[in-house]
Design a protein around this motif. Structure first.
Motif, PDB file in Angstrom:
ATOM      1  N   GLU A  44       0.852  -1.187   0.000  1.00  0.00           N
ATOM      2  CA  GLU A  44       0.000   0.000   0.000  1.00  0.00           C
ATOM      3  C   GLU A  44       0.889   1.240   0.000  1.00  0.00           C
ATOM      4  N   LEU A  45       0.696   2.086  -1.009  1.00  0.00           N
ATOM      5  CA  LEU A  45       1.413   3.349  -1.116  1.00  0.00           C
ATOM      6  C   LEU A  45       0.404   4.481  -0.955  1.00  0.00           C
ATOM      7  N   VAL A  46       0.694   5.387  -0.022  1.00  0.00           N
ATOM      8  CA  VAL A  46      -0.225   6.498   0.246  1.00  0.00           C
ATOM      9  C   VAL A  46       0.547   7.808   0.133  1.00  0.00           C
ATOM     10  N   GLY A  47       0.222   8.594  -0.906  1.00  0.00           N
ATOM     11  CA  GLY A  47       0.870   9.892  -1.097  1.00  0.00           C
ATOM     12  C   GLY A  47       2.385   9.800  -1.175  1.00  0.00           C
ATOM     13  N   LEU A  48       2.887   8.716  -1.735  1.00  0.00           N
ATOM     14  CA  LEU A  48       4.334   8.458  -1.709  1.00  0.00           C
ATOM     15  C   LEU A  48       5.083   9.446  -2.596  1.00  0.00           C
ATOM     16  N   THR A  49       6.039  10.147  -1.988  1.00  0.00           N
ATOM     17  CA  THR A  49       6.829  11.156  -2.688  1.00  0.00           C
ATOM     18  C   THR A  49       8.290  11.057  -2.275  1.00  0.00           C
TER      19      THR A  49
ATOM     20  N   ARG B 174       7.785  12.243   1.682  1.00  0.00           N
ATOM     21  CA  ARG B 174       6.429  12.279   2.250  1.00  0.00           C
ATOM     22  C   ARG B 174       5.716  10.978   1.892  1.00  0.00           C
ATOM     23  N   GLY B 175       4.677  10.705   2.633  1.00  0.00           N
ATOM     24  CA  GLY B 175       3.848   9.550   2.312  1.00  0.00           C
ATOM     25  C   GLY B 175       4.208   8.311   3.109  1.00  0.00           C
ATOM     26  N   ILE B 176       3.456   7.251   2.835  1.00  0.00           N
ATOM     27  CA  ILE B 176       3.555   6.012   3.603  1.00  0.00           C
ATOM     28  C   ILE B 176       3.698   4.821   2.663  1.00  0.00           C
ATOM     29  N   ILE B 177       4.551   3.880   3.054  1.00  0.00           N
ATOM     30  CA  ILE B 177       4.636   2.572   2.401  1.00  0.00           C
ATOM     31  C   ILE B 177       4.300   1.523   3.443  1.00  0.00           C
ATOM     32  N   ARG B 178       3.373   0.654   3.122  1.00  0.00           N
ATOM     33  CA  ARG B 178       3.081  -0.488   3.977  1.00  0.00           C
ATOM     34  C   ARG B 178       3.259  -1.780   3.182  1.00  0.00           C
ATOM     35  N   ILE B 179       3.951  -2.732   3.776  1.00  0.00           N
ATOM     36  CA  ILE B 179       4.094  -4.074   3.213  1.00  0.00           C
ATOM     37  C   ILE B 179       3.594  -5.040   4.269  1.00  0.00           C
ATOM     38  N   ASN B 180       2.622  -5.857   3.883  1.00  0.00           N
ATOM     39  CA  ASN B 180       1.972  -6.733   4.874  1.00  0.00           C
ATOM     40  C   ASN B 180       1.359  -5.930   6.011  1.00  0.00           C
ATOM     41  N   GLY B 181       0.916  -4.716   5.711  1.00  0.00           N
ATOM     42  CA  GLY B 181       0.297  -3.879   6.728  1.00  0.00           C
ATOM     43  C   GLY B 181       1.269  -3.168   7.645  1.00  0.00           C
ATOM     44  N   GLN B 182       2.581  -3.375   7.418  1.00  0.00           N
ATOM     45  CA  GLN B 182       3.593  -2.761   8.264  1.00  0.00           C
ATOM     46  C   GLN B 182       4.356  -1.702   7.492  1.00  0.00           C
ATOM     47  N   GLU B 183       4.665  -0.592   8.153  1.00  0.00           N
ATOM     48  CA  GLU B 183       5.495   0.412   7.513  1.00  0.00           C
ATOM     49  C   GLU B 183       6.930  -0.094   7.410  1.00  0.00           C
ATOM     50  N   ILE B 184       7.688   0.467   6.486  1.00  0.00           N
ATOM     51  CA  ILE B 184       9.039  -0.008   6.199  1.00  0.00           C
ATOM     52  C   ILE B 184       9.903  -0.008   7.459  1.00  0.00           C
ATOM     53  N   GLY B 185      10.540  -1.137   7.685  1.00  0.00           N
ATOM     54  CA  GLY B 185      11.399  -1.282   8.860  1.00  0.00           C
ATOM     55  C   GLY B 185      12.060  -2.643   8.847  1.00  0.00           C
ATOM     56  N   VAL B 186      12.551  -3.067   9.983  1.00  0.00           N
ATOM     57  CA  VAL B 186      13.278  -4.340  10.071  1.00  0.00           C
ATOM     58  C   VAL B 186      12.405  -5.506   9.618  1.00  0.00           C
ATOM     59  N   ALA B 187      11.152  -5.507  10.039  1.00  0.00           N
ATOM     60  CA  ALA B 187      10.255  -6.624   9.715  1.00  0.00           C
ATOM     61  C   ALA B 187       9.993  -6.723   8.222  1.00  0.00           C
TER      62      ALA B 187
END
Length: 233
Positions: free
Chosen positions: A6-11, A59-72
């Motif tokens: 899920e990409l929301v307002g990704l810039t 700006r904006g949000i990236i979610r993979i598997n419902g999680q924002e980008i990070g270690v998981a």
């Protein structure tokens, strides 16, 4: 089929005049092979690097598997960059050791099986391989992971037709149908056969997201032909 990305307002803006990815809103499902297509400078590589956590969005949000980008999320993303990144003096067996240590989802057995099918010995050093063989080894490493998201940046660029055929067969035969694969390429005609959906980008903007089937049915032409029409190539 659940959504994976899920990409929301990704810039991503490098400065005021250079906006590589511009306000993209997009949801991508699991179980698809997606072509990421666009002219040079469209923002494709920047998007891929943000998805695997190498670049941070402005700006904006990236979610993979419902999680924002990070270690998981990084642990569930397999990335093939557009250039050779393995140390030239390393033996392939040493690279396999590294991947086994670094990635819990890496299958040494699968990698060895694919190397064997190519007649490449694990004792071979990377600097003795041809460009095509290096590309194959790097792809084998990526496809030997059991990831949720596979990101391949120009996997068939600069290699001969035989190497391209092997790379496409490897993608098809080792692709996890519960995962999603995103492939950035300029060689649309060569890779169109394996694609389920396509994303068109230009100047950082999302131009189109559609299935290959819909494009063929609605426009009566291949994705390659439709891409050339949209971008007047």
């Amino acid at each position: 089929m659940s959504d994976l990305i899920e990409l929301v307002g990704l810039t991503k803006a490098y400065d005021e005049k250079h906006i590589a990815v511009n306000n993209i809103n997009l949801t991508l499902p699991r179980g698809k092979i997606i072509g990421l297509l666009g002219p040079n400078g469209s923002g494709k590589t920047t998007l891929i690097k943000m998805l695997n956590g190498l670049l941070r969005p402005t700006r904006g949000i990236i979610r993979i598997n419902g999680q924002e980008i990070g270690v998981a999320t990084k642990a569930r993303v397999a990335y093939l960059p557009d250039r050779t990144y393995l140390a030239a003096n390393r033996k392939i067996s040493e690279v396999l050791d590294y991947f086994c240590d670094f990635y819990q989802d890496f299958s040494r057995e699968r990698a060895l099986s694919m190397l064997h099918s190519l007649g490449i010995e694990p004792s071979t050093r990377m600097n003795t391989l041809s460009k095509g063989s290096k590309e194959k080894v790097q792809l084998i490493l990526v496809m030997s992971r059991n990831a949720d998201l596979y990101l391949l940046d120009e996997p068939i660029a600069g290699v001969d037709p035989a190497a391209r055929d092997y790379i496409l067969r490897t993608i098809i035969n080792n692709y996890n149908p519960a995962a999603t694969m995103m492939i950035s390429t300029h060689l649309i005609g060569d890779i169109e056969q394996v694609l389920d959906e396509v994303i068109f980008m230009r100047y950082g903007y999302l131009v189109l997201y559609n299935s290959v089937k819909n494009i063929r049915e609605q426009h009566g032409k291949s994705v390659d032909a439709y891409f050339r029409e949209v971008f007047a190539c």
